[in-house]
Motif scaffolding. Sequence first.
Motif, PDB file in Angstrom:
ATOM      1  N   MET A 168       0.842  -1.205   0.000  1.00  0.00           N
ATOM      2  CA  MET A 168       0.000   0.000   0.000  1.00  0.00           C
ATOM      3  C   MET A 168       0.877   1.256   0.000  1.00  0.00           C
ATOM      4  O   MET A 168       1.844   1.330   0.755  1.00  0.00           O
ATOM      5  N   GLY A 169       0.558   2.228  -0.849  1.00  0.00           N
ATOM      6  CA  GLY A 169       1.396   3.435  -0.934  1.00  0.00           C
ATOM      7  C   GLY A 169       0.961   4.491   0.061  1.00  0.00           C
ATOM      8  O   GLY A 169       0.321   4.195   1.070  1.00  0.00           O
ATOM      9  N   ASN A 170       1.327   5.714  -0.242  1.00  0.00           N
ATOM     10  CA  ASN A 170       0.940   6.843   0.604  1.00  0.00           C
ATOM     11  C   ASN A 170      -0.566   7.033   0.615  1.00  0.00           C
ATOM     12  O   ASN A 170      -1.244   6.694  -0.347  1.00  0.00           O
ATOM     13  N   HIS A 171      -1.056   7.625   1.699  1.00  0.00           N
ATOM     14  CA  HIS A 171      -2.433   8.108   1.679  1.00  0.00           C
ATOM     15  C   HIS A 171      -2.488   9.366   0.806  1.00  0.00           C
ATOM     16  O   HIS A 171      -1.621  10.235   0.929  1.00  0.00           O
ATOM     17  N   LEU A 172      -3.502   9.458  -0.031  1.00  0.00           N
ATOM     18  CA  LEU A 172      -3.662  10.643  -0.883  1.00  0.00           C
ATOM     19  C   LEU A 172      -4.714  11.555  -0.261  1.00  0.00           C
ATOM     20  O   LEU A 172      -5.804  11.094   0.100  1.00  0.00           O
ATOM     21  N   ILE A 173      -4.382  12.828  -0.135  1.00  0.00           N
ATOM     22  CA  ILE A 173      -5.328  13.808   0.419  1.00  0.00           C
ATOM     23  C   ILE A 173      -5.557  14.847  -0.681  1.00  0.00           C
ATOM     24  O   ILE A 173      -4.662  15.634  -0.989  1.00  0.00           O
ATOM     25  N   LEU A 174      -6.765  14.817  -1.263  1.00  0.00           N
ATOM     26  CA  LEU A 174      -7.034  15.678  -2.426  1.00  0.00           C
ATOM     27  C   LEU A 174      -7.933  16.845  -2.083  1.00  0.00           C
ATOM     28  O   LEU A 174      -8.981  16.659  -1.449  1.00  0.00           O
ATOM     29  N   ASN A 205     -11.861  -5.788  -8.164  1.00  0.00           N
ATOM     30  CA  ASN A 205     -11.012  -5.232  -9.221  1.00  0.00           C
ATOM     31  C   ASN A 205      -9.542  -5.407  -8.818  1.00  0.00           C
ATOM     32  O   ASN A 205      -8.997  -4.596  -8.068  1.00  0.00           O
ATOM     33  N   ALA A 206      -8.919  -6.428  -9.368  1.00  0.00           N
ATOM     34  CA  ALA A 206      -7.569  -6.790  -8.916  1.00  0.00           C
ATOM     35  C   ALA A 206      -6.540  -5.680  -9.143  1.00  0.00           C
ATOM     36  O   ALA A 206      -5.537  -5.611  -8.433  1.00  0.00           O
ATOM     37  N   ASN A 207      -6.782  -4.807 -10.131  1.00  0.00           N
ATOM     38  CA  ASN A 207      -5.771  -3.778 -10.448  1.00  0.00           C
ATOM     39  C   ASN A 207      -5.793  -2.594  -9.496  1.00  0.00           C
ATOM     40  O   ASN A 207      -4.902  -1.746  -9.535  1.00  0.00           O
ATOM     41  N   ILE A 208      -6.833  -2.500  -8.692  1.00  0.00           N
ATOM     42  CA  ILE A 208      -6.969  -1.286  -7.875  1.00  0.00           C
ATOM     43  C   ILE A 208      -6.103  -1.363  -6.627  1.00  0.00           C
ATOM     44  O   ILE A 208      -6.213  -2.289  -5.832  1.00  0.00           O
ATOM     45  N   THR A 209      -5.231  -0.358  -6.497  1.00  0.00           N
ATOM     46  CA  THR A 209      -4.302  -0.349  -5.366  1.00  0.00           C
ATOM     47  C   THR A 209      -4.805   0.544  -4.231  1.00  0.00           C
ATOM     48  O   THR A 209      -4.460   0.329  -3.081  1.00  0.00           O
ATOM     49  N   SER A 210      -5.595   1.570  -4.570  1.00  0.00           N
ATOM     50  CA  SER A 210      -6.019   2.533  -3.552  1.00  0.00           C
ATOM     51  C   SER A 210      -7.479   2.896  -3.738  1.00  0.00           C
ATOM     52  O   SER A 210      -7.922   3.129  -4.870  1.00  0.00           O
ATOM     53  N   VAL A 211      -8.202   2.990  -2.627  1.00  0.00           N
ATOM     54  CA  VAL A 211      -9.562   3.526  -2.659  1.00  0.00           C
ATOM     55  C   VAL A 211      -9.633   4.678  -1.658  1.00  0.00           C
ATOM     56  O   VAL A 211      -9.305   4.508  -0.478  1.00  0.00           O
ATOM     57  N   LEU A 212     -10.011   5.847  -2.162  1.00  0.00           N
ATOM     58  CA  LEU A 212     -10.173   7.016  -1.316  1.00  0.00           C
ATOM     59  C   LEU A 212     -11.641   7.130  -0.928  1.00  0.00           C
ATOM     60  O   LEU A 212     -12.516   6.628  -1.634  1.00  0.00           O
ATOM     61  N   TYR A 213     -11.911   7.856   0.166  1.00  0.00           N
ATOM     62  CA  TYR A 213     -13.304   8.171   0.505  1.00  0.00           C
ATOM     63  C   TYR A 213     -13.541   9.661   0.258  1.00  0.00           C
ATOM     64  O   TYR A 213     -12.685  10.499   0.595  1.00  0.00           O
ATOM     65  N   GLY A 214     -14.694  10.010  -0.297  1.00  0.00           N
ATOM     66  CA  GLY A 214     -15.068  11.412  -0.456  1.00  0.00           C
ATOM     67  C   GLY A 214     -16.524  11.624  -0.092  1.00  0.00           C
ATOM     68  O   GLY A 214     -17.370  10.741  -0.308  1.00  0.00           O
ATOM     69  N   GLY A 215     -16.828  12.815   0.459  1.00  0.00           N
ATOM     70  CA  GLY A 215     -18.202  13.162   0.838  1.00  0.00           C
ATOM     71  C   GLY A 215     -18.226  13.722   2.237  1.00  0.00           C
ATOM     72  O   GLY A 215     -18.168  12.983   3.216  1.00  0.00           O
ATOM     73  N   SER A 216     -18.255  15.089   2.313  1.00  0.00           N
ATOM     74  CA  SER A 216     -18.365  15.780   3.601  1.00  0.00           C
ATOM     75  C   SER A 216     -17.240  15.413   4.576  1.00  0.00           C
ATOM     76  O   SER A 216     -17.481  15.239   5.770  1.00  0.00           O
TER      77      SER A 216
END
Length: 220
Positions: A1-7, A172-183
């Motif tokens: 798992m890589g860095n956490h992304l904060i967008l 989805n085997a290719n997915i490395t990261s899932v972010l959460y968004g919403g409030s």
Amino acid sequence: MGNHLILANWKSNKSVIEALGWLKMLNISETNLENKEVIVCPSFTALQEVSKFVAENSLPVKIGTQDVSPFKEGSYTGEINAIQIKEFAKYVLIGHSERRENFHEDDNVLANKVSIAVSSGVIPIYCVSDVGMKIPSEVKIVAYEPLSAIGTGNSDTPEDANSVAKAIKDANANITSVLYGGSVTPENVANFTKMENIDGVLVGKASLDASDFSKIVQNA
Ligand code: PGA
């Protein structure tokens, strides 16, 4: 798992002056950023100035755009293509629910956007609002944003977001990261980022204020 992304997704907000003012007020230091990558997504009109300011001031911030043309360069009046984006940005948001709803972007258009972004060297962050939605196979980073949570102040529960993130990865085997968004807010961000299957957050409203967003980065 890589860095956490904060967008920070500024959506259709901020003049160039406001965007630069925000960058000047951003209060993050390398110590806040262990295992985190901060990404700012301005409007296209502010993209060049934001990119220049970040480079000149060595800010620990990467740049993303909020959209990309589904076509290559050429006779597509009004569109910004992936090669143009690559000059300034590392990432691109594709499939945000506001684009699906207001601009009628469907799975085919979104798949074209993903292909063109990937082949141009721009990393797509693909937004979905529920677990069953189609995700193009080149996508590695997904943002899960339930419609009931976007801009409403009613975020999903961290437990639900975590189980959806897990289900997306399992399917989805290719997915490395899932972010959460919403409030997402400075107060609730850590509840999401501490979950095992959540690899960062996509922040709309609370990203418009540099001080709130700085707190989100610090607390994440
Ligand atoms: P919100 O928006 O943080 O204002 O809910 C999130 C998004 O739409 O990306």
